[in-house]
Design a protein around this motif. Structure first.
Motif, PDB file in Angstrom:
ATOM      1  N   LEU A 317      46.064  37.339  37.208  1.00 53.40           N
ATOM      2  CA  LEU A 317      45.286  38.493  36.728  1.00 53.40           C
ATOM      3  C   LEU A 317      43.682  38.352  36.869  1.00 53.40           C
ATOM      4  N   GLY A 318      43.455  37.055  36.361  1.00 52.83           N
ATOM      5  CA  GLY A 318      42.005  36.735  35.980  1.00 52.83           C
ATOM      6  C   GLY A 318      41.100  36.243  37.210  1.00 52.83           C
ATOM      7  N   ALA A 319      41.854  35.537  38.219  1.00 55.25           N
ATOM      8  CA  ALA A 319      41.119  35.047  39.600  1.00 55.25           C
ATOM      9  C   ALA A 319      40.621  36.118  40.218  1.00 55.25           C
ATOM     10  N   GLY A 320      41.177  37.157  40.497  1.00 53.82           N
ATOM     11  CA  GLY A 320      40.531  38.118  41.423  1.00 53.82           C
ATOM     12  C   GLY A 320      40.697  37.638  42.718  1.00 53.82           C
ATOM     13  N   GLU A 321      39.809  37.921  43.621  1.00 52.42           N
ATOM     14  CA  GLU A 321      39.854  37.624  45.045  1.00 52.42           C
ATOM     15  C   GLU A 321      39.916  36.362  45.459  1.00 52.42           C
ATOM     16  N   ALA A 322      39.338  35.456  44.340  1.00 57.15           N
ATOM     17  CA  ALA A 322      39.542  33.998  44.445  1.00 57.15           C
ATOM     18  C   ALA A 322      40.777  33.355  44.435  1.00 57.15           C
ATOM     19  N   TRP A 323      41.769  34.058  44.209  1.00 52.45           N
ATOM     20  CA  TRP A 323      43.361  33.749  43.963  1.00 52.45           C
ATOM     21  C   TRP A 323      43.741  32.857  45.010  1.00 52.45           C
ATOM     22  N   ALA A 386      49.203  37.314  47.277  1.00 53.71           N
ATOM     23  CA  ALA A 386      47.984  38.176  47.536  1.00 53.71           C
ATOM     24  C   ALA A 386      47.200  38.297  45.854  1.00 53.71           C
ATOM     25  N   PRO A 387      46.035  38.513  45.998  1.00 51.62           N
ATOM     26  CA  PRO A 387      45.361  38.543  44.634  1.00 51.62           C
ATOM     27  C   PRO A 387      45.801  40.048  44.109  1.00 51.62           C
ATOM     28  N   MET A 388      45.489  39.810  42.424  1.00 50.90           N
ATOM     29  CA  MET A 388      46.086  41.247  41.940  1.00 50.90           C
ATOM     30  C   MET A 388      44.555  42.150  42.036  1.00 50.90           C
ATOM     31  N   PRO A 389      45.032  43.472  41.761  1.00 48.56           N
ATOM     32  CA  PRO A 389      43.772  44.313  41.568  1.00 48.56           C
ATOM     33  C   PRO A 389      43.051  43.923  40.359  1.00 48.56           C
ATOM     34  N   PRO A 392      38.940  45.022  35.182  1.00 48.00           N
ATOM     35  CA  PRO A 392      37.521  44.742  34.460  1.00 48.00           C
ATOM     36  C   PRO A 392      37.475  45.218  32.997  1.00 48.00           C
ATOM     37  N   ALA A 393      38.341  46.123  32.581  1.00 48.23           N
ATOM     38  CA  ALA A 393      37.920  46.685  31.092  1.00 48.23           C
ATOM     39  C   ALA A 393      38.944  45.433  30.387  1.00 48.23           C
ATOM     40  N   LEU A 394      40.066  45.206  30.835  1.00 47.08           N
ATOM     41  CA  LEU A 394      40.882  44.069  30.067  1.00 47.08           C
ATOM     42  C   LEU A 394      40.039  42.779  30.146  1.00 47.08           C
ATOM     43  N   GLY A 395      39.405  42.291  31.356  1.00 48.26           N
ATOM     44  CA  GLY A 395      38.513  41.011  31.219  1.00 48.26           C
ATOM     45  C   GLY A 395      37.625  41.165  30.386  1.00 48.26           C
ATOM     46  N   ALA A 396      36.900  42.387  30.217  1.00 50.78           N
ATOM     47  CA  ALA A 396      35.652  42.331  29.205  1.00 50.78           C
ATOM     48  C   ALA A 396      36.189  42.368  27.867  1.00 50.78           C
ATOM     49  N   ALA A 397      37.254  42.918  27.603  1.00 54.41           N
ATOM     50  CA  ALA A 397      37.721  43.120  26.183  1.00 54.41           C
ATOM     51  C   ALA A 397      38.426  41.662  25.907  1.00 54.41           C
ATOM     52  N   LEU A 398      38.924  40.870  26.699  1.00 54.37           N
ATOM     53  CA  LEU A 398      39.101  39.525  26.477  1.00 54.37           C
ATOM     54  C   LEU A 398      37.832  38.495  26.002  1.00 54.37           C
ATOM     55  N   THR A 700      39.186  33.222  29.805  1.00 50.27           N
ATOM     56  CA  THR A 700      39.960  34.713  29.457  1.00 50.27           C
ATOM     57  C   THR A 700      41.449  34.572  29.841  1.00 50.27           C
ATOM     58  N   SER A 701      41.824  34.071  30.902  1.00 59.33           N
ATOM     59  CA  SER A 701      43.036  33.730  31.392  1.00 59.33           C
ATOM     60  C   SER A 701      44.238  32.969  30.320  1.00 59.33           C
ATOM     61  N   ALA A 702      43.448  31.886  29.914  1.00 58.06           N
ATOM     62  CA  ALA A 702      44.325  31.190  29.069  1.00 58.06           C
ATOM     63  C   ALA A 702      44.433  31.810  27.788  1.00 58.06           C
TER      64      ALA A 702
END
Length: 754
Positions: A317-323, A386-389, A392-398, A700-702
């Motif tokens: 989830l946290g990797a984005g397009e770099a997955w 494939a990467p996940m959509p 951003p809101a979750l990432g910012a909150a984390l 944030t992923s950890a």
């Protein structure tokens, strides 16, 4: 999916088929809770005695019927017995006894009467005593000239036929109590008391018969191993189903709220199913059967097994397009491996316990974790290409939470707050109460316990569950040692004794009685003449003094020996052995003192033995916990260095301290199971700090992975709080509290690397 992934899935399918076929056979579940306990007696004869008595008692059910009056009690009991017979699910139903020949007992013992008892001659003239015997109402069964002083009649009346409180009333076995007449009905099972099919058929028949006999003023008491086994099985199944449902819903909720992806939900459930299938199959292969408690605890392990998937999904989830699935797995693999090893170390500690049930739980949990881990390793990367959509809101909150935690971690007052918490929690933990009683492992329903207690009170059956094992070189020595023991047992709490020697005196006692009869015979003949007996009657009494000695074999061949046949163990590898069972409610300590110094006599108290073993292994487990802390500390120190290892270990230690304090506050005793929970919490607590330590630059992923893993663990083990089994409840609450505090404090360790 790569070839190794398909091979793993094929292996899982095979294990699923195997486990499904075994479970469908109905013979893969072990509902005998006693089978979870270890053999406690070093003497194999004692274990043989325990198994013999258990086997005998578990084959029958006992019902006591009370009506509005004695006539109604009899009518209700007879109606109940007829209905049970009509159901055709029992091997036999006993209520009315066949007519008993009162002379059979006399005919059996009469030939040996001079070896069984000798008259006590009064001082002075014997005639008055003999004349008094002639008008005595005491049953002798012998003509007066053959038992002029009633010695034989006294022996017969001393036989402990009524040591259980039962009496024969109009052909029925009954107990007279202040609340009325209780009539006994017993039934033999067609099969094992632990067979679910036997339980279902028998319970239906008893419930239907009880409903038909129900009237105002009537009462039915029931007891028997079958009722307890069915109660334990049904209770465990209810708990397993409820915990599985709630745990699954909780984990599905975490997936839905976090990933909003059916694919991730399906793969997460695949990891859980892989762990469950592999654990069930491997346990069936190793142990042959599954304990019910294994499945109950196993349902909670699923909350831990999904942790590896959560951590991988969080990075997805946290990797984005770099997955990149492969490199991502390789980055977190050290943390996953270290977490798996620390968890396996915790469960491996259970293997050291001598309890078959704990060993199976350990194997089940270790295989479940390994199966889930392998599924993450072999299957997930190829299914998440494939990467996940982005979220951003979750990432910012984390990120905000992470920043706040790091600020707290670096605050100058944080160490003081932690030190204060340690002092408070330490003081609370010092109030922990130790209780190793094995009865905390099993808690039948209140109705069963109430019926059992009332039946034991009515029948004067021992509630202590203890008996004496008597051993000797031969039959005579066993009987003599039984007599020596019986002479010591008029102690408080003992209402009676069930012992073969009460019906068959030892050879030494028989010889002594025979010698005494020879000694008093001349004086007795003179007394009989003085009392008015005709000379020919006196002469006929001067017959030869008896036949050969009375033997146990001859006694066991009689129908009235049936209640005591199970107590004579016969020949063993060391000689001969028997069981003496005290009835009433004696204290185990008093019984133990009673046999001190008696050669060949051993008190066998299974509950006390298991309790003592639990206490011993609680102490061993406490040392094992200390060793595990040292071992994990050394492992972390070798990997990260001494200072960092202490920081990574501290949250788990603080969690254990908090769990002990919470247990003391909630009234949970400290025992082997709570120590085991602390051992497992050590691995989980260290997992979280290691996951956080191995976080990527953003972190944030950890953090998300640890939050999800901790949440699923809390849901699974916290649900054990609803278990009706005290030890499981304490185990779950202890582990959940330790994990909760370890998770919260592990965030404070973030500052060390940031």
């Amino acid at each position: 999916m790569r070839a190794r992934g398909w091979i793993w899935m094929a292996l899982l399918a095979g294990l699923a088929v195997f486990a499904g076929l075994r479970l469908a056979s109905g013979r893969a579940m072990e509902t005998d809770l006693l089978a979870m306990l270890p053999e406690t007696e070093k003497n194999p004869v004692a274990e043989q005695a325990i198994q013999t008595l258990t086997r005998t008692t578990q084959e029958r059910i006992v019902l006591l019927v009370r009506g509005a009056d004695p006539a109604d009690s009899r009518a209700a009991a007879l109606a109940l017995a007829r209905d049970l017979e009509a159901a055709r699910v029992f091997q036999d139903v006993s209520c009315e006894l066949p007519p008993i020949d009162p002379g059979e007992l006399v005919r059996f013992y009469a030939p040996y009467r001079y070896r069984l008892a000798a008259p006590e001659l009064p001082s002075g003239d014997l005639a008055p005593a003999i004349q008094a015997r002639l008008v005595s109402p005491i049953f002798s069964g012998m003509p007066p000239h053959l038992d002029p002083l009633g010695a034989f009649g006294g022996f017969l009346s001393s036989l402990p036929f009524q040591s259980t409180g039962l009496e024969l009333r109009d052909g029925l076995l009954a107990v007279t109590a202040p609340d009325g007449l209780h009539v006994m009905v017993t039934a033999g099972l067609r099969g094992s008391a632990f067979d679910p099919a036997v339980q279902a058929r028998s319970l239906r028949a008893v419930d239907a018969a009880a409903a038909r006999m129900a009237r105002p003023g009537r009462q039915l008491l029931r007891t028997g191993v079958m009722f307890y086994a069915a109660d334990a099985r049904l209770s465990a199944e209810r708990e397993m189903n409820l915990i599985s449902l709630l745990s699954t819903l909780g984990i599905v909720g975490l997936f839905a709220l976090t990933f909003r992806s059916v694919r991730h939900l399906a793969l997460g459930l695949l990891c859980v199913a892989a762990g469950l299938v592999s654990a069930v199959a491997v346990c069936l292969l190793i142990f042959g059967k599954l304990f019910l408690l294994t499945l109950v605890v196993g349902c909670t392990v699923m909350g831990v097994a999904v942790d590896y998937a959560f951590l991988y999904f969080a990075h997805h989830l946290g990797a984005g397009e770099a997955w990149e699935p492969g490199p991502a797995l390789r980055r977190i693999l050290p943390a996953l491996l270290l977490g798996l090893v620390t968890s396996l170390l915790g469960y491996a500690a259970l293997l050291a316990a001598p309890f078959p049930g704990l060993r199976q739980i350990a194997v089940f949990s270790m295989v479940a974790l390994a199966g889930s881990f392998l599924t993450v390793l072999l299957v997930l990367p190829s299914r998440l290409a494939a990467p996940m959509p982005p979220r951003p809101a979750l990432g910012a909150a984390l990120a905000r939470v992470l920043a706040r935690i790091q600020a707290w971690s670096g605050h100058r007052r944080t160490p003081l707050a932690v030190a204060a918490a340690v002092l408070v929690l330490g003081a609370g933990a010092s109030l922990s109460r130790v209780d190793d009683d094995v009865r905390g492992l099993i808690l039948p329903s209140q109705a069963l316990r109430r019926d059992e207690a009332r039946i034991q009170e009515l029948l004067k059956i021992s509630t202590a569950g203890a008996f004496f094992l008597v051993e000797g070189a031969d039959e005579g020595q066993v009987l003599a040692r039984e007599e020596a023991l019986r002479a010591r047992l008029p102690i408080p709490g003992v209402a009676g004794l069930m012992a073969v020697s009460a019906f068959v005196p030892s050879p030494a006692s028989q010889e002594a009685a025979l010698a005494r009869n020879r000694e008093v015979r001349p004086a007795l003949a003179r007394g009989m003449l003085d009392a008015g007996f005709r000379p020919e009657a006196v002469a006929s009494a001067q017959e030869a003094l008896g036949t050969g000695p009375l033997t146990v074999e001859a006694y066991l061949a009689t129908p009235f020996s049936i209640p005591l046949r199970q107590f004579w163990l016969g020949r063993t590898r060391h000689g001969y052995a028997s069981v003496v069972l005290p009835t009433g409610a004696p204290e185990s300590a008093a019984l133990s003192r009673a046999c001190v110094g008696l050669p060949g006599v051993t008190l066998v108290d299974k509950a006390s033995s298991v309790t003592g073993l639990l206490a011993h292994y609680r102490r061993v487990a406490a040392w094992a916990l200390a060793g595990a802390v040292l071992l994990v500390g050394l492992l972390l120190g070798a990997w990260y260095g001494a200072a960092t290892s202490l920081r990574l270990l501290a949250p788990a230690l603080l969690g254990m301290l908090a769990a002990l304090a919470a247990g003391a506050a909630l009234g949970f005793p400290l025992n082997l199971f709570t120590i085991m929970a602390l051992i497992l919490s050590l691995g989980l607590g260290v997992d979280y700090t290691v996951f956080l330590r191995e976080r990527d630059a953003a972190g944030t992923s950890a953090l998300l992975g640890v939050v999800l893993a901790s949440g699923s663990t809390l849901i699974s083990f916290g649900l054990l709080a609803i278990s009706h089994t005290p030890s499981l409840r304490a185990f779950g609450v202890t582990l959940a509290m330790a994990v909760l505090v370890a998770t919260l404090t592990s965030f404070l360790a973030l500052g060390e690397r940031a």
